[in-house]
Structure formats: structure tokens, C-alpha cells
Design a protein around this motif. Structure first.
Motif, PDB file in Angstrom:
ATOM      1  N   THR A 116      -6.890  -7.168   1.534  1.00 27.91           N
ATOM      2  CA  THR A 116      -8.165  -6.100   2.265  1.00 27.91           C
ATOM      3  C   THR A 116      -8.206  -5.969   3.648  1.00 27.91           C
ATOM      4  O   THR A 116      -8.393  -4.964   4.162  1.00 27.91           O
ATOM      5  N   GLU A 128      -5.483  -3.344   4.511  1.00 29.22           N
ATOM      6  CA  GLU A 128      -5.858  -1.996   4.130  1.00 29.22           C
ATOM      7  C   GLU A 128      -6.916  -1.458   5.245  1.00 29.22           C
ATOM      8  O   GLU A 128      -6.999  -0.169   5.586  1.00 29.22           O
ATOM      9  N   LYS A 179      -8.688  -0.562  -6.949  1.00 28.88           N
ATOM     10  CA  LYS A 179      -9.350  -0.498  -5.901  1.00 28.88           C
ATOM     11  C   LYS A 179      -8.742   0.223  -4.825  1.00 28.88           C
ATOM     12  O   LYS A 179      -9.222   0.981  -4.016  1.00 28.88           O
ATOM     13  N   TRP A 180      -7.607   0.069  -4.792  1.00 26.74           N
ATOM     14  CA  TRP A 180      -6.402   0.691  -3.844  1.00 26.74           C
ATOM     15  C   TRP A 180      -5.411   1.192  -4.185  1.00 26.74           C
ATOM     16  O   TRP A 180      -4.942   1.211  -5.255  1.00 26.74           O
ATOM     17  N   LYS A 181      -4.747   2.231  -3.513  1.00 28.70           N
ATOM     18  CA  LYS A 181      -3.535   3.082  -3.914  1.00 28.70           C
ATOM     19  C   LYS A 181      -2.549   2.219  -3.615  1.00 28.70           C
ATOM     20  O   LYS A 181      -2.041   1.982  -2.329  1.00 28.70           O
ATOM     21  N   PRO A 190       0.675  -1.309  -0.185  1.00 27.77           N
ATOM     22  CA  PRO A 190       0.111  -0.060   0.042  1.00 27.77           C
ATOM     23  C   PRO A 190       0.819   1.048  -0.229  1.00 27.77           C
ATOM     24  O   PRO A 190       2.048   1.195   0.409  1.00 27.77           O
TER      25      PRO A 190
END
Length: 283
Positions: free
Chosen positions: A179, A182, A201-203, A118
Motif C-alpha cells: 500500500t 503504491e 484493488k491494484w494493477k 505493480p
């Protein structure tokens, strides 16, 4: 005389029907893809939608294993595939089949594998893991024996990540771990690749790999049979033009499918929302 006219009419009808079937057959193209690869599913279904809508061909999609996909195009049993990772990942398939296929160029230019984290974690490179306790000596992987897992085992040795363990899992298991991390804003390193819907979906970012363990970026190419250009010249021309602009562009389709949309529906929706991109591919 009447009988001769009837026979003549019957022959003409048979020829007309035969011609109709021949035309229908010639206006159908078959494309192979790997159902377990989210990028293969997304790319193939979008391409199929464009070919049907804008070029007027019927498209028969076939979910097959990687080796069968290559063999199918090389033997002409499949007209095309849009999932050739080159030059390394599918290097052996290319070496074996390159004289029987046509490479129409990449649909994605910056495909790569590596360790992904992340954006909020402090570590910037693989070397940083050695002194970063927040990962708790753990790397979350996918299927044991996969290419990215073998490279990660090598990275643990080359970067002297003593105390780190690579946990084998699955694609779904890796995503479940990511998940959870995060949601709690915890440090996590997972084996991964791009293109993948998780970047939509995420950075996320890849950890830098100064030793080059994971290799350079690859391309995902459109490969056609030797007969495709003659059988469907408009499709061959499209394959030369068809290329995603970024991981975010293909990620939009992959994420829609991951969130529950049928691949056909996700592709149709994306094509409807991006007429200018479709125009670029079919000009």
C-alpha cells in the motif's frame, strides 16, 4: 379400544416428528474452510449462499485448519470443502485421502504463487531484479516457513540475486508495505498468490519465472465426501458446475470482505448482482 387409539396416535406423532428431524438433517450440508485464506472464505460463503437460496439446503460452515479440513471430508464429518490446492500445495493431503473423497473439479483454474510487482515497475522477470536498483535489494515476504517464502529463498539463489534480502512479515504486513509503495509509485516486489483480493484493488502482475522455481499454475478444487452424492445429489451436481470465471470475479467478493463487509453479506450481495452466473452453476 380408546387406549389403543391413543397409543396409535402417539406412535404416529413420534414417527412424524422423527421423520421431520430426519428430513431436516438430510437437508443440511457442512462445508469446511480455512478462515485465514481470503479465497477460501469468499468461495465458501458464495457457494453456501447459492446452496441455501437455490437448492434449499441449510449450510453449516466450519472454519478449521487445513489438515482437519481434509480429514473431516475424508471421514464424512464434513460434507465438502472448496479449498483444495492441487496438485502440489495439497499434494500430500490428496495422496493420503484420495480414496476417501470425491474431486468434483476446480472452482479456480489458474492459482499460483510467485513474486508480484505493480504494473508500473520496469522489471518483467525475476532475472531483471539482478540489474534493477529501484527495489533496493529488498523483497517483502509473508510468514517465514510458508511455501511461497521457501520458494523465494530458492529463487534468490537460482537467479543469483546477490544483495537481495527476503523480509519475513505477515499477510497484513506485506499488504501494508505494498500500500505504501503504491501510494508513492515506488518499486516493490512481494511474495504473493492468486486468487487474492489485492489484484482487484491494484494493477499488479507476476514477475516471469523462466527457471520454473515457483512451479506451474494449480487449481483450487471442490472436494466432497463419499456420501455427498447420495445425501445431497443437487449439491454434488452444483459442485461440478461451480467455477469462478476469473481472478477478478472472485476478487470482487474478497475485496468487499477486506473492505469491511461480513463474508455472509458480501456473498449475498454478489449472488444478487450476478443471477446469470448463479443460473450457470445451478442449471
Amino acid at each position: 379400544m380408546k387406549m389403543r387409539r391413543l397409543l396409535g396416535a402417539s406412535a404416529a406423532l413420534v414417527l412424524a416428528i422423527g421423520s421431520t428431524f430426519a428430513n431436516a438433517e438430510s437437508k443440511t450440508v457442512s462445508i469446511g474452510y480455512v478462515d485465514g485464506w481470503s479465497d477460501s472464505v469468499a468461495t465458501t460463503h458464495v457457494a453456501a449462499e447459492v446452496i441455501k437460496q437455490k437448492l434449499g439446503y441449510d449450510v453449516k460452515l466450519q472454519a478449521v485448519a487445513t489438515g482437519i479440513m481434509w480429514q473431516g471430508v475424508a471421514t464424512g464429518k464434513l460434507d465438502a470443502m472448496l479449498s483444495a490446492w492441487l496438485p502440489v500445495t495439497h499434494g500430500e493431503y490428496w495422496a493420503k485421502n484420495k480414496d476417501q473423497v470425491v474431486d468434483y473439479g476446480p472452482n479456480f483454474k489458474d492459482a499460483k504463487i510467485g513474486l508480484i510487482v505493480p504494473e508500473y515497475v520496469k522489471a518483467k522477470s525475476l532475472a531483471d531484479l539482478k540489474t534493477d536498483d529501484s527495489f533496493k535489494g529488498r523483497i517483502v515476504g509473508i510468514d517465514a516457513g510458508s511455501g511461497v517464502m521457501l520458494k523465494t529463498e530458492q529463487a534468490i539463489k537460482d537467479y543469483d540475486l546477490t544483495g537481495y534480502q527476503l523480509k519475513a512479515s505477515s499477510g497484513a504486513g506485506m499488504i501494508a508495505e505494498l500500500t505504501r509503495a503504491e501510494k508513492k509509485n515506488e518499486s516493490i516486489a512481494v511474495t504473493g498468490w492468486v486468487p487474492h483480493w489485492m489484484f482487484a484493488k491494484w494493477k499488479l502482475r507476476f514477475l516471469e519465472d523462466p527457471k520454473g522455481v515457483y512451479g506451474a499454475a494449480e487449481t483450487v478444487d471442490n472436494i466432497g465426501s463419499k456420501e455427498l452424492a447420495t445425501k445431497a445429489p443437487e449439491v454434488a451436481k452444483f459442485l461440478k458446475n461451480f467455477q469462478w470465471a476469473s481472478k477478478d470475479e472472485i476478487g470482487e467478493v474478497m475485496l468487499a470482505i477486506q473492505d469491511g463487509a461480513k463474508p455472509e453479506a458480501a456473498a449475498k450481495d454478489w449472488v444478487a448482482k450476478h443471477p446469470e452466473r448463479v443460473a450457470d452453476w445451478t442449471k
